[in-house]
Design an enzyme around this catalytic site. Structure first.
Site, short mmCIF file in Angstrom:
data_model
loop_
_atom_site.label_atom_id
_atom_site.label_comp_id
_atom_site.label_asym_id
_atom_site.label_seq_id
_atom_site.Cartn_x
_atom_site.Cartn_y
_atom_site.Cartn_z
N GLU A 133 16.02 36.15 -8.21
CA GLU A 133 14.89 36.75 -8.94
C GLU A 133 13.69 36.97 -8.03
OE1 GLU A 133 11.11 36.76 -11.25
OE2 GLU A 133 11.80 35.33 -9.74
N GLU A 134 13.50 36.08 -7.07
CA GLU A 134 12.32 36.16 -6.20
C GLU A 134 12.43 37.29 -5.17
OE1 GLU A 134 9.78 34.63 -6.88
OE2 GLU A 134 10.23 32.73 -7.84
N HIS A 185 16.19 31.34 -13.21
CA HIS A 185 16.79 31.68 -11.91
C HIS A 185 16.84 30.47 -11.00
CE1 HIS A 185 12.86 31.92 -9.76
NE2 HIS A 185 12.40 32.44 -10.87
N ASP A 231 16.99 30.52 -7.54
CA ASP A 231 16.34 30.63 -6.23
C ASP A 231 14.88 30.23 -6.31
OD1 ASP A 231 16.18 33.06 -7.83
OD2 ASP A 231 15.12 33.98 -6.13
#
Length: 463
Positions: free
Chosen positions: A163-164, A94, A96
């Site tokens: 994702e975070e 990901h 981010d």
């Protein structure tokens, strides 16, 4: 084992790998401020566009062969395979990164978005979580293409945007592949770890935990309203008192213990090397000893979260700003990590029963049920463990359940082998303090070894 570097081997392979260039490209990625926020209005999508341009410029052969589909701010490369009878593989990560805690910027030895290469490390937010995976996967594919290799098996490189926080990017990419009728052979995502087997009662054994499942996630919001007023007359109780009581009752409710399948499989894989009592005796007495073994593991800090749904109050807001004023509207958040078998609906119902107070409103801010359990006996598992064994000595591989969340769960509907392991072995103290913390960094040596491992894995599975 004094250092994970003792496990490294075959570092002379792929001798023509552009090591300096690979490190420079990785460092450049860390300078892109792709910070994720739940409040999407705060996201600087220009930084995501900057990262995409860097991918295309840094890996021209991948960009030319695989194109670059942009879905929202997420990215999908498709390297078409020559054998259409082979199910594709998907390598992912990901883009981010988590925010830098305000006020801690000066605590960094090198700036959080500096991308400095110093003292044998590459420094910056995302060095461990998980731009290393993005750029190493691209580096591996570029290397193979540069050597005239063409994939037999279609290879996807998928990089989500959030994702975070919300996981919408990976979901959109998985939706796209599902609509195209894609069924994947295996998925590789972040996760996993290498540690001493003492965790399982097998001290001295170097255990590589490959995530085959992950616990569910839920942020439960509790809200209460009261009249407020002067603290000299708290008739009916303050909103803070009511809220605190509800939190206490939820946390005090007993949550059932269990021994999830990956944990049982890990103990079975270790076999006679589980020597610490009473774990050794209990493991050998399975399945009859499952309940007692679960109680034993629940009493240990490191294995406690593997045995049950966990409950952690994390946020509270709305308290009074003066000691003699009753607060009025208050809310709190309790974070849950659901064990396999528990669902968000069941947990919410259980919490409402525990609170038993109509003044408290309960709802999910966000939630995901626990993932399915992926195969640890298939072709994808064999390919991954073979590549890891080639570059890291003495590993015993065990399936594991991740207590954190990853994007891999989004691909479960089109893949039965979603594996979570990043092949960058770093010292435990650097991992613990650096992931989501200050001075996040990855050693140059670890990064390059991870690139080599990914080259071999792609080569054996797709090229």
């Amino acid at each position: 084992m004094n250092s994970v570097k003792e496990l490294f081997r075959a570092e002379d392979e792929y001798a023509d790998l552009d090591s300096a260039g690979a490190v420079a490209r990785f460092a450049a990625a860390l300078r892109c401020r792709t910070t994720g926020w739940v409040d999407t209005d705060r996201i600087d999508y220009g930084e995501f566009a900057r990262l995409r341009r860097l991918m295309a410029q840094s890996f021209p052969l991948v960009a030319a062969a695989g194109g670059m589909e942009v879905v929202g701010a997420s990215v999908l490369f498709t390297l078409a395979g020559s054998d259409k009878t082979l199910a594709p593989a998907l390598f992912m990560a990901h883009q981010d990164v988590v925010p830098v805690v305000p006020g801690t910027e000066n605590d960094w030895t090198h700036g959080p978005f500096s991308g400095d290469v110093a003292d044998g490390f590459v420094w910056g937010r995302g060095a461990l979580d998980i731009k290393n995976m993005i750029f190493a996967e691209l580096e591996a594919a570029e290397y193979l293409l540069a050597h005239g290799r063409r994939p037999r098996r279609t290879l996807y490189l998928a990089f989500g945007q959030d994702e975070e926080t919300l996981n919408t990017g990976a979901k959109a990419l998985a939706d796209l592949l599902e609509r195209r009728g894609v069924r994947l052979e295996f998925v590789l995502d972040e996760g996993g770890s290498v540690r001493d087997g003492a965790l399982y009662g097998a001290p001295g054994v170097t255990v590589a935990q490959i995530g085959v499942a992950e616990k569910g996630y839920g942020d439960l919001r509790l809200r209460v309203q009261s009249r407020g007023g002067h603290s000299s007359n708290p008739f009916g109780g303050s909103s803070l008192e009511t809220l605190a009581g509800a939190i206490t009752r939820i946390c005090a409710a007993p949550w059932a213990l269990s021994l999830p399948a990956p944990l049982r499989a890990a103990l079975a894989a270790l076999g006679d090397r589980v020597t610490e009592q009473p774990l050794a005796a209990l493991a050998r007495a399975l399945p009859a000893s499952a309940d007692e073994l679960a109680r034993c593991l629940a009493a240990r800090r490191e294995t406690f979260p593997l045995t049950r749904t966990t409950v952690a109050p994390t946020m509270i807001a709305g308290g009074s700003t003066a000691g003699n004023v009753l607060p009025q509207d208050m809310e709190a958040v309790i974070n849950f990590r659901f064990a396999p078998g528990d669902t968000a609906d069941a947990v919410l119902a259980r919490c409402r029963a525990a609170v038993a107070d109509e003044r408290i409103c309960l709802d999910w801010v966000q939630c995901n049920d626990a993932s399915r359990i992926s195969r640890a006996d298939g072709w994808g598992w064999a390919q991954l463990t073979a590549a890891l064994s080639h570059f890291y000595a003495g590993l015993t591989f065990v399936p594991a359940i991740e207590v954190g969340s990853t994007d891999a769960r989004q691909y479960e509907r089109i893949c039965d082998t979603c594996l979570r392991f990043q092949p960058f072995l770093e010292e435990p103290e650097i991992m613990v303090s650096g992931i989501h913390g200050t001075n996040e960094r990855l050693s140059v040596r670890s990064y390059l070894q991870g690139v080599r491992c990914l080259i071999r894995l792609m080569e054996s599975s797709c090229f």
